[in-house]
Design a protein around this motif. Structure first.
Motif, mmCIF file in Angstrom:
data_model
loop_
_atom_site.group_PDB
_atom_site.id
_atom_site.type_symbol
_atom_site.label_atom_id
_atom_site.label_comp_id
_atom_site.label_asym_id
_atom_site.label_seq_id
_atom_site.Cartn_x
_atom_site.Cartn_y
_atom_site.Cartn_z
ATOM 1 N N GLN A 1 -0.140 -2.003 4.456
ATOM 2 C CA GLN A 1 0.051 -0.413 4.179
ATOM 3 C C GLN A 1 1.167 -0.286 2.565
ATOM 4 O OE1 GLN A 1 3.611 0.097 7.523
ATOM 5 N NE2 GLN A 1 2.114 0.593 8.555
ATOM 6 N N ALA A 2 0.191 -1.027 1.469
ATOM 7 C CA ALA A 2 1.471 -0.792 0.741
ATOM 8 C C ALA A 2 0.419 0.209 -0.007
ATOM 9 C CB ALA A 2 1.875 -2.279 0.130
ATOM 10 N N GLU A 3 -0.748 -0.236 -0.055
ATOM 11 C CA GLU A 3 -1.707 0.566 -1.037
ATOM 12 C C GLU A 3 -1.729 1.965 -0.247
ATOM 13 O OE1 GLU A 3 -5.451 -1.900 -1.204
ATOM 14 O OE2 GLU A 3 -3.926 -3.582 -1.612
ATOM 15 N N GLY A 4 -1.064 2.346 0.305
ATOM 16 C CA GLY A 4 -1.615 3.548 0.853
ATOM 17 C C GLY A 4 -1.966 3.964 2.462
ATOM 18 N N PRO A 5 -3.005 5.062 2.433
ATOM 19 C CA PRO A 5 -4.283 4.920 3.489
ATOM 20 C C PRO A 5 -5.359 4.762 3.807
ATOM 21 C CG PRO A 5 -3.249 7.809 2.597
ATOM 22 C CD PRO A 5 -2.854 6.244 1.196
ATOM 23 N N GLY A 6 -5.929 4.382 4.189
ATOM 24 C CA GLY A 6 -6.585 3.734 4.517
ATOM 25 C C GLY A 6 -5.978 2.267 5.161
#
Length: 76
Positions: A56-61
């Motif tokens: 989740q750290a890298e955001g959506p996707g």
């Protein structure tokens, strides 16, 4: 008053009822259509919190990235 008497043999009575209105065997249920290629299925999965935070750290996707990592680990 002429009422029909109850049958003395319940088995014979049941046979008479079901033999009169015996349903014809129905056609077998149609087979399920093949799965849609590339369709996804919703599941419940328990994973460690740090693993979830990593994706989740890298955001959506993050779900797509987790799916890609699982595919790579499975050799697919």
């Amino acid at each position: 008053m002429d009422r029909p008497r109850r049958p003395r043999d319940p088995f014979a009575a049941a046979e008479a009822v079901f033999s009169k209105g015996a349903a014809k065997p129905s056609a077998p249920a149609p087979a399920k259509p093949p799965a849609i290629p590339g369709a996804r299925q919703s599941v419940t999965l328990r994973i460690d919190e740090d693993v979830l935070e990593h994706f989740q750290a890298e955001g959506p996707g993050w779900q797509d990235r987790m799916n890609a990592a699982l595919r790579a680990a499975a050799g697919l």
